[in-house]
Design a protein around this motif. Structure first.
Motif, PDB file in Angstrom:
ATOM      1  N   UNK A 176       0.830  -1.208   0.000  1.00  0.00           N
ATOM      2  CA  UNK A 176       0.000   0.000   0.000  1.00  0.00           C
ATOM      3  C   UNK A 176       0.859   1.250   0.000  1.00  0.00           C
ATOM      4  N   UNK A 177       0.494   2.190  -0.831  1.00  0.00           N
ATOM      5  CA  UNK A 177       1.131   3.513  -0.865  1.00  0.00           C
ATOM      6  C   UNK A 177       0.053   4.535  -0.532  1.00  0.00           C
ATOM      7  N   UNK A 178       0.332   5.406   0.431  1.00  0.00           N
ATOM      8  CA  UNK A 178      -0.611   6.456   0.800  1.00  0.00           C
ATOM      9  C   UNK A 178      -0.099   7.804   0.310  1.00  0.00           C
ATOM     10  N   UNK A 179      -0.985   8.534  -0.334  1.00  0.00           N
ATOM     11  CA  UNK A 179      -0.645   9.840  -0.882  1.00  0.00           C
ATOM     12  C   UNK A 179      -1.530  10.887  -0.205  1.00  0.00           C
ATOM     13  N   UNK A 180      -0.901  11.902   0.388  1.00  0.00           N
ATOM     14  CA  UNK A 180      -1.619  12.959   1.104  1.00  0.00           C
ATOM     15  C   UNK A 180      -1.488  14.268   0.309  1.00  0.00           C
ATOM     16  N   UNK A 181      -2.622  14.972   0.132  1.00  0.00           N
ATOM     17  CA  UNK A 181      -2.591  16.181  -0.689  1.00  0.00           C
ATOM     18  C   UNK A 181      -3.587  17.210  -0.173  1.00  0.00           C
ATOM     19  N   UNK A 182      -3.676  18.339  -0.884  1.00  0.00           N
ATOM     20  CA  UNK A 182      -4.551  19.433  -0.445  1.00  0.00           C
ATOM     21  C   UNK A 182      -5.868  19.495  -1.227  1.00  0.00           C
ATOM     22  N   UNK A 183      -6.307  18.352  -1.748  1.00  0.00           N
ATOM     23  CA  UNK A 183      -7.639  18.265  -2.352  1.00  0.00           C
ATOM     24  C   UNK A 183      -8.640  17.996  -1.227  1.00  0.00           C
ATOM     25  N   UNK A 184      -9.564  18.938  -0.951  1.00  0.00           N
ATOM     26  CA  UNK A 184     -10.497  18.761   0.168  1.00  0.00           C
ATOM     27  C   UNK A 184     -11.370  17.516   0.042  1.00  0.00           C
ATOM     28  N   UNK A 185     -11.605  17.077  -1.174  1.00  0.00           N
ATOM     29  CA  UNK A 185     -12.488  15.936  -1.393  1.00  0.00           C
ATOM     30  C   UNK A 185     -11.757  14.595  -1.308  1.00  0.00           C
ATOM     31  N   UNK A 186     -10.440  14.623  -1.522  1.00  0.00           N
ATOM     32  CA  UNK A 186      -9.644  13.393  -1.439  1.00  0.00           C
ATOM     33  C   UNK A 186      -8.283  13.723  -0.820  1.00  0.00           C
ATOM     34  N   UNK A 187      -8.258  14.056   0.469  1.00  0.00           N
ATOM     35  CA  UNK A 187      -6.988  14.452   1.098  1.00  0.00           C
ATOM     36  C   UNK A 187      -6.007  13.293   1.272  1.00  0.00           C
ATOM     37  N   UNK A 188      -6.514  12.056   1.198  1.00  0.00           N
ATOM     38  CA  UNK A 188      -5.640  10.901   1.292  1.00  0.00           C
ATOM     39  C   UNK A 188      -6.115   9.830   0.323  1.00  0.00           C
ATOM     40  N   UNK A 189      -5.194   9.315  -0.480  1.00  0.00           N
ATOM     41  CA  UNK A 189      -5.520   8.291  -1.464  1.00  0.00           C
ATOM     42  C   UNK A 189      -4.629   7.081  -1.229  1.00  0.00           C
ATOM     43  N   UNK A 190      -5.220   5.898  -1.260  1.00  0.00           N
ATOM     44  CA  UNK A 190      -4.463   4.658  -1.134  1.00  0.00           C
ATOM     45  C   UNK A 190      -4.275   4.030  -2.509  1.00  0.00           C
ATOM     46  N   UNK A 191      -3.033   3.707  -2.826  1.00  0.00           N
ATOM     47  CA  UNK A 191      -2.708   2.987  -4.046  1.00  0.00           C
ATOM     48  C   UNK A 191      -2.228   1.597  -3.655  1.00  0.00           C
TER      49      UNK A 191
END
Length: 231
Positions: free
Chosen positions: A208-223
């Motif tokens: 699993x790779x977790x990506x954190x960003x400044x999109x209010x609707x998807x602040x964290x995405x799991x790949x």
């Protein structure tokens, strides 16, 4: 058990929390002996406060507190993440001194810290960055023990403001990531390279790779990457 004290858990799981919030949790502690036991809780973590122990209140960290004989109480903690450097997987330990002896077995604190967007107005929410990833699961097929695979993942900003990739984390030392610019302008793209090395592992693998960003609707995405490794 730490020293002569019994704790109902050695780990506090905060789950998903947001910057700027206050989150409370507790650990029950029991003194089964017939003597009073003194304890100090050591931490330099500014984001963590001790809310209550017995009659004591906030400010008890790094100070001696006493649990009377044959009694039970709760260590109540407040987690107050404020710094953007805390975004991502938060894993810290709090160490105890019991009757003058320091124990290296900590009470563990774990959380997934996300950016907060509570201050955004409804108008501002219409002009935010918008992360778009082609898919969230990738297969690297079947590889040998000494093979290395690189999986390119295209990340596109379909929003109206710059997308900022705050942090990218992996769950295993066998998986690494490489990325160029972490600021993605609107309608632009970057490539995230996921690099997997078996490092002695064999059989079916899921990482699993977790990506954190400044999109209010998807602040964290799991790949997820998966595949098989032949002996």
């Amino acid at each position: 058990m730490i020293g002569d004290l019994l704790f109902d858990t050695g780990k506090i799981e905060w789950g998903e929390v947001h910057l700027g919030g206050n989150y409370e949790n507790s650990v029950k502690v029991h003194n089964p002996t017939r003597k009073d036991i003194s304890m100090k809780i050591f931490t330099r973590l500014s984001e963590l406060h001790m809310a209550k122990f017995g009659r004591d209140s906030i400010g008890c960290i790094n100070k001696e507190i006493v649990l009377p004989a044959l009694t039970c109480d709760s260590l109540r903690f407040i987690f107050m993440p404020r710094d953007t450097s805390l975004i991502g997987n938060y894993s810290k330990g709090i160490f105890l001194e019991i009757d003058g002896e320091v124990y290296m077995k900590p009470i563990e604190m774990q959380a997934d810290v996300l950016e907060s967007f509570d201050s955004l107005t409804s108008k501002e929410l219409l002009s935010t960055p918008m992360i778009d990833i082609e898919k969230d699961t990738f297969s690297f097929g079947t590889i040998s023990l000494n093979e290395k695979v690189t999986i390119p993942v295209r990340i596109t900003n379909k929003g109206k403001r710059n997308l900022i990739i705050r942090k990218v984390e992996t769950d295993c030392t066998c998986t690494a990531v490489m990325m160029g610019d972490r600021i993605v302008e609107n309608h632009d793209s970057v490539i995230l390279k996921i690099i997997f090395k078996p490092m002695g592992r064999s059989g079916r693998q899921y990482k699993t790779i977790k990506l954190y960003c400044n999109d209010p609707h998807r602040p964290m995405i799991k790949l997820i990457i998966h595949g098989d490794i032949e002996d």
